[in-house]
Design a protein around this motif. Structure first.
Motif, PDB file in Angstrom:
ATOM      1  N   SER A 169      -6.688   4.131   5.169  1.00  0.00           N
ATOM      2  CA  SER A 169      -7.400   3.237   4.257  1.00  0.00           C
ATOM      3  C   SER A 169      -7.321   4.550   2.859  1.00  0.00           C
ATOM      4  O   SER A 169      -6.823   3.781   1.850  1.00  0.00           O
ATOM      5  N   LYS A 180      -5.797   3.439  -0.201  1.00  0.00           N
ATOM      6  CA  LYS A 180      -7.256   2.924  -0.964  1.00  0.00           C
ATOM      7  C   LYS A 180      -6.246   4.559  -3.207  1.00  0.00           C
ATOM      8  O   LYS A 180      -6.524   4.068  -3.375  1.00  0.00           O
ATOM      9  N   HIS A 231      -3.181  -7.836  -5.892  1.00  0.00           N
ATOM     10  CA  HIS A 231      -3.282  -8.529  -5.105  1.00  0.00           C
ATOM     11  C   HIS A 231      -2.835  -7.428  -3.485  1.00  0.00           C
ATOM     12  O   HIS A 231      -3.218  -8.131  -2.287  1.00  0.00           O
ATOM     13  N   GLY A 237      -6.044  -6.354  -3.090  1.00  0.00           N
ATOM     14  CA  GLY A 237      -7.099  -6.901  -1.876  1.00  0.00           C
ATOM     15  C   GLY A 237      -6.693  -7.274  -0.184  1.00  0.00           C
ATOM     16  O   GLY A 237      -7.349  -7.184   0.305  1.00  0.00           O
ATOM     17  N   LEU A 238      -5.448  -7.238  -0.178  1.00  0.00           N
ATOM     18  CA  LEU A 238      -4.553  -7.103   1.584  1.00  0.00           C
ATOM     19  C   LEU A 238      -4.808  -6.090   1.625  1.00  0.00           C
ATOM     20  O   LEU A 238      -5.413  -5.787   3.380  1.00  0.00           O
ATOM     21  N   LEU A 253      -7.758  -3.582   1.300  1.00  0.00           N
ATOM     22  CA  LEU A 253      -8.607  -3.608   1.788  1.00  0.00           C
ATOM     23  C   LEU A 253      -8.960  -4.813   3.380  1.00  0.00           C
ATOM     24  O   LEU A 253     -10.084  -4.304   3.625  1.00  0.00           O
ATOM     25  N   SER A 254      -8.404  -5.880   2.589  1.00  0.00           N
ATOM     26  CA  SER A 254      -8.725  -6.543   3.571  1.00  0.00           C
ATOM     27  C   SER A 254      -7.950  -6.887   5.458  1.00  0.00           C
ATOM     28  O   SER A 254      -9.226  -6.645   6.188  1.00  0.00           O
ATOM     29  N   GLU A 255      -6.885  -5.418   5.070  1.00  0.00           N
ATOM     30  CA  GLU A 255      -6.645  -5.355   7.095  1.00  0.00           C
ATOM     31  C   GLU A 255      -7.685  -4.357   7.134  1.00  0.00           C
ATOM     32  O   GLU A 255      -7.723  -3.870   8.356  1.00  0.00           O
ATOM     33  N   GLN A 306     -10.315  -3.920   6.849  1.00  0.00           N
ATOM     34  CA  GLN A 306     -12.045  -4.218   7.195  1.00  0.00           C
ATOM     35  C   GLN A 306     -11.817  -4.901   8.299  1.00  0.00           C
ATOM     36  O   GLN A 306     -13.039  -5.189   9.457  1.00  0.00           O
ATOM     37  N   ALA A 307      -9.888  -5.861   8.708  1.00  0.00           N
ATOM     38  CA  ALA A 307     -10.461  -6.366   9.828  1.00  0.00           C
ATOM     39  C   ALA A 307     -10.068  -5.103  10.650  1.00  0.00           C
ATOM     40  O   ALA A 307     -10.262  -5.440  12.058  1.00  0.00           O
ATOM     41  N   LYS A 326     -13.190  -3.759  12.292  1.00  0.00           N
ATOM     42  CA  LYS A 326     -14.807  -5.767  12.750  1.00  0.00           C
ATOM     43  C   LYS A 326     -13.711  -5.175  14.163  1.00  0.00           C
ATOM     44  O   LYS A 326     -13.862  -5.391  14.782  1.00  0.00           O
TER      45      LYS A 326
END
Length: 475
Positions: free
Chosen positions: A315, A319, A439, A442-443, A445-447, A449-450, A453
């Motif tokens: 990450s 980033k 885009h 965003g992808l 960051l989603s990965e 976060q997933a 989780k």
């Protein structure tokens, strides 16, 4: 006194192992509880040589030990035996104990006549079921939380409290006892009655009933006097040999009853030890399973932490890459914006220069036209539109010059439009690139976060699973 030998030492040692064998404080052979209990029983047997140690006395001493140190427990035991009159029950061939049995039967005749008559019909006498109630103060068979209440009442009200509790037990069990025969009644008193009061609610109701039952000392004295009068009459009328034979039969019955109770206690001891061994084996198996589960959970936790660190590193790298691309895109946008601004400024300046030039040319043309109109000679060379009157070749030359000038201006205009279109195209491409980078960001960051989780859910599920398994096995 503790150093002095007791003549009942073997009986004391035998009873110690049978006293509350399932209780944590007394279950270990040679443990602190059994050691203290042995000291108290031996000390009393030496202290009271007339009575010595009697079977079942260890239960009363054990109850006291659960509330106080052994020195205080011994003092309270002596107090109960001497000042509260419990030792009188053991004297003169248990004569006072039989007087208590007579008093209990007379109270039954008054308070529970139907049960009293039923016991007469099946030849069930008080000494067959109530011996331990008086000799051990209910400590041998009933649950401890009930026994504690009885001892409290005894210390407050005296030994007559035994009658209140005994009547309470008989009243609450009357319906069941009326359906039994001789053997069934004995089994009920030995097995079913103590089990009934394993419920604290039942024990609480029993103690409330016992406290609400009023038995006057005057009435007890009257029954005691009746008993002694009856015994005197029997002694006068009865042949000594018959009396001895009757006493012998009674003692034999008491001995058989005590042996039966002793066998029951021994059976309970063996059963309790077997149950304790099974519980211990099950506990060890559960402990092994829990240790394995704990090791697996720890390993899963370590793996999850490694996965978390790896994802955090990825990450951070992602980033950083997105930040560099974003900075690069912002730099290009600023550069393109600067180029567009310069182009617009140049176009604006050119437009202003063109307008000024056109205005100056118009003014100059007007001046020249005015001068031509004022001059008579020059007027013949120019027409009204201000054009030179000449040959057709001169006119063609003038038209060609003007066409070349127009073509040059058109070419410049096309070049400027082309440059403007290229700049706009670069601007659009830069904006598209910025959107693409946003885009991707965003992808990414989603990965991240997933992934966080997923790691958290996996860790939480492992902990919940381990906790659930442990709770089920504990229950």
């Amino acid at each position: 006194m503790r150093t002095k030998e007791s003549p009942q030492d073997s009986a004391i040692t035998r009873d110690i192992n049978r006293t509350f064998p399932a209780h944590d404080y007394f279950k270990d052979t040679g443990g602190d509880g059994q050691d203290s209990l042995y000291k108290i029983c031996k000390a009393y047997s030496v202290y009271d040589e007339e009575i010595g140690y009697c079977q079942g006395q260890s239960f009363l001493a054990a109850v006291l030990l659960l509330h106080m140190p052994e020195e205080q427990a011994f003092s309270v035991l002596v107090k109960i035996m001497f000042d509260y009159g419990l030792r009188e029950l053991f004297k003169q061939n248990f004569e006072d104990l039989h007087c208590k049995f007579y008093q209990l039967e007379r109270l039954m005749q008054e308070y529970i006549p139907d049960l009293y008559n039923h016991f007469l019909d099946i030849s069930l006498e008080a000494h067959m079921y109530a011996s331990q109630w008086f000799l051990t103060l209910f400590t041998a068979k009933f649950p401890l939380y009930m026994v504690f209440h009885i001892i409290d009442l005894l210390l407050c009200e005296g030994i007559s409290v035994i009658f209140n509790v005994a009547l309470g037990l008989l009243k609450t069990s009357k319906d069941d006892l009326l359906l039994t025969d001789f053997e069934g009644a004995l089994k009920f008193f030995r097995v079913q009655l103590p089990k009934r009061y394993r419920s604290e609610e039942n024990a609480k109701r029993l103690m409330e009933l016992a406290c609400n039952t009023k038995i006057s000392q005057k009435k007890l004295k009257k029954y005691e006097k009746e008993y002694h009068t009856m015994r005197e009459q029997q002694a006068q009328q009865e042949d000594p040999i018959e009396r001895f034979e009757r006493e012998n039969r009674r003692l034999q019955e008491a001995n058989m009853r005590l042996e039966q109770e002793n066998d029951d206690l021994a059976h309970e001891l063996v059963t309790s030890k077997i149950a304790l061994r099974k519980d211990l084996d099950n506990a060890e198996e559960k402990a092994d399973a829990l240790n394995k589960e704990l090791l697996m959970t720890k390993q899963k936790l370590i793996d999850a932490e490694d996965e978390k660190r790896r994802l955090e590193e990825e990450s951070a790298q992602l980033k950083e890459m997105c930040r560099r691309e974003l900075d690069k895109a912002e730099s290009e946008i600023k550069k393109n914006s600067s180029i567009i601004g310069d182009y617009k400024q140049i176009c604006s300046q050119l437009s202003e220069r063109l307008e000024k030039q056109q205005t100056a040319n118009k003014v100059e043309i007007e001046k020249i036209r005015q001068k031509v109109d004022d001059c008579d000679r020059c007027r013949d060379f120019f027409n009204k539109e201000g054009r030179v009157k000449g040959t057709s070749s001169a006119k063609e030359v003038s038209d060609e010059d003007m066409d070349e000038e127009k073509e040059t201006l058109k070419n410049q205009l096309r070049e400027m439009e082309l440059e403007l279109a290229q700049t706009k195209l670069q601007l659009v491409e830069a904006e598209c690139k910025i959107q693409d980078l946003e885009h991707h960001l965003g992808l990414a960051l989603s990965e991240v976060q997933a992934a966080k989780k997923t790691w958290f859910n996996r860790t939480l599920s492992s902990i919940k699973t381990a906790t659930g398994v442990q709770g089920k096995e504990t229950c």
